[in-house]
Design a protein around this motif. Sequence first.
Motif, PDB file in Angstrom:
ATOM      1  N   GLU A   1       0.781  -1.236   0.000  1.00  0.00           N
ATOM      2  CA  GLU A   1       0.000   0.000   0.000  1.00  0.00           C
ATOM      3  C   GLU A   1       0.814   1.288   0.000  1.00  0.00           C
ATOM      4  OE1 GLU A   1      -3.145  -0.461   3.058  1.00  0.00           O
ATOM      5  OE2 GLU A   1      -4.427  -0.744   1.293  1.00  0.00           O
ATOM      6  N   SER A   2       1.769   1.464   0.881  1.00  0.00           N
ATOM      7  CA  SER A   2       2.508   2.721   0.939  1.00  0.00           C
ATOM      8  C   SER A   2       4.000   2.464   1.008  1.00  0.00           C
ATOM      9  CB  SER A   2       2.082   3.550   2.155  1.00  0.00           C
ATOM     10  OG  SER A   2       2.787   4.774   2.208  1.00  0.00           O
ATOM     11  N   SER A   3       4.765   3.278   0.275  1.00  0.00           N
ATOM     12  CA  SER A   3       6.215   3.206   0.387  1.00  0.00           C
ATOM     13  C   SER A   3       6.674   3.758   1.729  1.00  0.00           C
ATOM     14  CB  SER A   3       6.876   4.025  -0.733  1.00  0.00           C
ATOM     15  OG  SER A   3       6.599   3.481  -2.001  1.00  0.00           O
ATOM     16  N   CYS A   4       7.837   3.325   2.162  1.00  0.00           N
ATOM     17  CA  CYS A   4       8.432   3.872   3.379  1.00  0.00           C
ATOM     18  C   CYS A   4       9.906   3.541   3.403  1.00  0.00           C
ATOM     19  CB  CYS A   4       7.743   3.349   4.635  1.00  0.00           C
ATOM     20  SG  CYS A   4       8.209   1.667   5.075  1.00  0.00           S
TER      21      CYS A   4
ATOM     22  N   GLU B   1      14.071  -0.268  11.934  1.00  0.00           N
ATOM     23  CA  GLU B   1      13.017   0.613  12.441  1.00  0.00           C
ATOM     24  C   GLU B   1      12.383   1.368  11.283  1.00  0.00           C
ATOM     25  OE1 GLU B   1      14.396   4.347  14.378  1.00  0.00           O
ATOM     26  OE2 GLU B   1      16.420   3.544  13.984  1.00  0.00           O
ATOM     27  N   ILE B   2      11.190   1.885  11.547  1.00  0.00           N
ATOM     28  CA  ILE B   2      10.505   2.751  10.592  1.00  0.00           C
ATOM     29  C   ILE B   2       9.989   3.958  11.356  1.00  0.00           C
ATOM     30  CG2 ILE B   2       8.569   3.001   8.996  1.00  0.00           C
ATOM     31  CD1 ILE B   2       8.776   0.005   8.436  1.00  0.00           C
ATOM     32  N   ASN B   3      10.537   5.126  11.061  1.00  0.00           N
ATOM     33  CA  ASN B   3      10.083   6.379  11.643  1.00  0.00           C
ATOM     34  C   ASN B   3       9.400   7.182  10.541  1.00  0.00           C
ATOM     35  OD1 ASN B   3       9.718   8.899  12.798  1.00  0.00           O
ATOM     36  ND2 ASN B   3      11.682   8.874  13.876  1.00  0.00           N
ATOM     37  N   ARG B   4       8.083   7.281  10.619  1.00  0.00           N
ATOM     38  CA  ARG B   4       7.331   7.934   9.556  1.00  0.00           C
ATOM     39  C   ARG B   4       6.935   9.370   9.907  1.00  0.00           C
ATOM     40  NH1 ARG B   4       2.516   4.547   7.633  1.00  0.00           N
ATOM     41  NH2 ARG B   4       2.899   5.391   5.565  1.00  0.00           N
ATOM     42  N   LYS B   5       7.605   9.936  10.893  1.00  0.00           N
ATOM     43  CA  LYS B   5       7.364  11.347  11.208  1.00  0.00           C
ATOM     44  C   LYS B   5       7.968  12.213  10.110  1.00  0.00           C
ATOM     45  CE  LYS B   5       7.366  10.558  16.204  1.00  0.00           C
ATOM     46  NZ  LYS B   5       8.045  10.856  17.491  1.00  0.00           N
ATOM     47  N   PRO B   6       7.425  13.418   9.918  1.00  0.00           N
ATOM     48  CA  PRO B   6       7.954  14.305   8.877  1.00  0.00           C
ATOM     49  C   PRO B   6       9.455  14.506   9.031  1.00  0.00           C
ATOM     50  CG  PRO B   6       5.896  15.184   9.747  1.00  0.00           C
ATOM     51  CD  PRO B   6       6.269  14.004  10.614  1.00  0.00           C
ATOM     52  N   GLY B   7      10.156  14.437   7.915  1.00  0.00           N
ATOM     53  CA  GLY B   7      11.592  14.632   7.924  1.00  0.00           C
ATOM     54  C   GLY B   7      12.394  13.348   7.946  1.00  0.00           C
ATOM     55  N   PHE B   8      11.769  12.249   8.365  1.00  0.00           N
ATOM     56  CA  PHE B   8      12.473  10.969   8.433  1.00  0.00           C
ATOM     57  C   PHE B   8      12.184  10.077   7.228  1.00  0.00           C
ATOM     58  CE2 PHE B   8      12.435  12.396  12.796  1.00  0.00           C
ATOM     59  CZ  PHE B   8      13.672  12.010  13.274  1.00  0.00           C
ATOM     60  N   GLN B   9      11.212  10.488   6.417  1.00  0.00           N
ATOM     61  CA  GLN B   9      10.828   9.683   5.268  1.00  0.00           C
ATOM     62  C   GLN B   9      11.134  10.430   3.975  1.00  0.00           C
ATOM     63  OE1 GLN B   9       9.233   6.368   5.030  1.00  0.00           O
ATOM     64  NE2 GLN B   9      10.283   6.320   6.992  1.00  0.00           N
ATOM     65  N   LYS B  10      12.405  10.676   3.741  1.00  0.00           N
ATOM     66  CA  LYS B  10      12.851  11.346   2.524  1.00  0.00           C
ATOM     67  C   LYS B  10      13.702  10.389   1.699  1.00  0.00           C
ATOM     68  CE  LYS B  10      12.767  16.223   3.833  1.00  0.00           C
ATOM     69  NZ  LYS B  10      13.556  17.473   3.950  1.00  0.00           N
TER      70      LYS B  10
ATOM     71  N   GLY C   1      15.815  13.155  -1.742  1.00  0.00           N
ATOM     72  CA  GLY C   1      15.540  14.549  -1.413  1.00  0.00           C
ATOM     73  C   GLY C   1      14.078  14.925  -1.316  1.00  0.00           C
ATOM     74  N   GLU C   2      13.171  13.974  -1.531  1.00  0.00           N
ATOM     75  CA  GLU C   2      11.745  14.272  -1.497  1.00  0.00           C
ATOM     76  C   GLU C   2      11.041  13.443  -0.428  1.00  0.00           C
ATOM     77  OE1 GLU C   2       9.662  14.274  -5.129  1.00  0.00           O
ATOM     78  OE2 GLU C   2      11.116  15.543  -6.179  1.00  0.00           O
ATOM     79  N   GLU C   3      10.087  14.073   0.244  1.00  0.00           N
ATOM     80  CA  GLU C   3       9.321  13.403   1.284  1.00  0.00           C
ATOM     81  C   GLU C   3       8.390  12.370   0.654  1.00  0.00           C
ATOM     82  OE1 GLU C   3       8.520  13.048   5.455  1.00  0.00           O
ATOM     83  OE2 GLU C   3       9.833  14.524   4.501  1.00  0.00           O
ATOM     84  N   ILE C   4       8.370  11.176   1.221  1.00  0.00           N
ATOM     85  CA  ILE C   4       7.477  10.122   0.740  1.00  0.00           C
ATOM     86  C   ILE C   4       6.060  10.412   1.218  1.00  0.00           C
ATOM     87  CG2 ILE C   4       6.920   7.657   0.892  1.00  0.00           C
ATOM     88  CD1 ILE C   4       9.916   7.138   1.259  1.00  0.00           C
ATOM     89  N   GLU C   5       5.104  10.306   0.308  1.00  0.00           N
ATOM     90  CA  GLU C   5       3.700  10.551   0.672  1.00  0.00           C
ATOM     91  C   GLU C   5       3.236   9.510   1.679  1.00  0.00           C
ATOM     92  OE1 GLU C   5      -0.716  11.019  -1.417  1.00  0.00           O
ATOM     93  OE2 GLU C   5       1.038  10.460  -2.626  1.00  0.00           O
ATOM     94  N   GLN C   6       2.649   9.974   2.768  1.00  0.00           N
ATOM     95  CA  GLN C   6       2.222   9.081   3.840  1.00  0.00           C
ATOM     96  C   GLN C   6       0.811   8.552   3.574  1.00  0.00           C
ATOM     97  OE1 GLN C   6       3.995   8.167   6.720  1.00  0.00           O
ATOM     98  NE2 GLN C   6       5.740   9.101   5.719  1.00  0.00           N
ATOM     99  N   LYS C   7       0.715   7.259   3.451  1.00  0.00           N
ATOM    100  CA  LYS C   7      -0.570   6.575   3.327  1.00  0.00           C
ATOM    101  C   LYS C   7      -0.570   5.404   4.300  1.00  0.00           C
ATOM    102  CE  LYS C   7      -0.942   7.547  -1.645  1.00  0.00           C
ATOM    103  NZ  LYS C   7      -1.067   6.940  -2.996  1.00  0.00           N
TER     104      LYS C   7
END
Length: 249
Positions: free
Chosen positions: A173-176, A218-227, A230-236
């Motif tokens: 479903e969502s990249s991370c 680990e997976i930290n999906r807070k803003p700034g940790f999912q780049k 150079g681009e932020e991954i869309e959170q789904k």
Amino acid sequence: MTEQDADAEMAAILRETFGDSQSDSDAEESESSRNRRPLHDSTHSIFGDTHIWEPIPEISGLWISRDFLSADQQSALLSALEKDGYLAEDSHNQAMKFGDLPDWAMELSYYIREDVAITSDNSKAACVFPSDLLWREPLFNQFIVNIYKPGEGICAHVDLMRFEDGIAIVSLESSCLMHFSPVEDENAEKNSAKIPVLLNPGSIVLMWGEARYRWKHEINRKPGFQKWDGEEIEQKRRVSVTLRKLCCV
């Protein structure tokens, strides 16, 4: 041993383990047996063509196949999870199963084994997953389904020692980004030495050896940790299926 002999030996192993993919009469075969029987020729499986397995160079024993499940196959797997109640709105965000696995988990296990075993470069198969792990029975006998809402992740950890070596993680479903850090690095949370690995929908990660025991993930999906790039991954919403084998007692 010649290359032809090696191919013949591999084919014999696959036939002994999975059965022959040929049938004298498909009409005599029941629909259920056709659906459950793997395809075992050297170029195709029920999940499509064999896939590319990439090592993560910095971490021994960490491999990824980025296109293991097509969009249709991901949808089919999600439908099976939904049917079994693992994605119900009122369920918890985590569910486990031990022992007799449902058909979809058994099929997934079979085809992980098959895809690694018949990878186009047969000499690479033992590097992707060691033979003693690949041919154990069962390959996996436990799974965990995790549902992560946007922004949710999981803290750095090594999977419990009650599970054997060799773990598979399927992403849906969502990249991370999954970050890896050495177990002995007590300051890993504060340094920049973490190794990021992009998990796209339909990808599968195999962890064994050092990746299993000497690296936390680990997976930290807070803003700034999912780049990534150079681009932020869309959170789904993200769904993961982790397959493991429980240690014998």
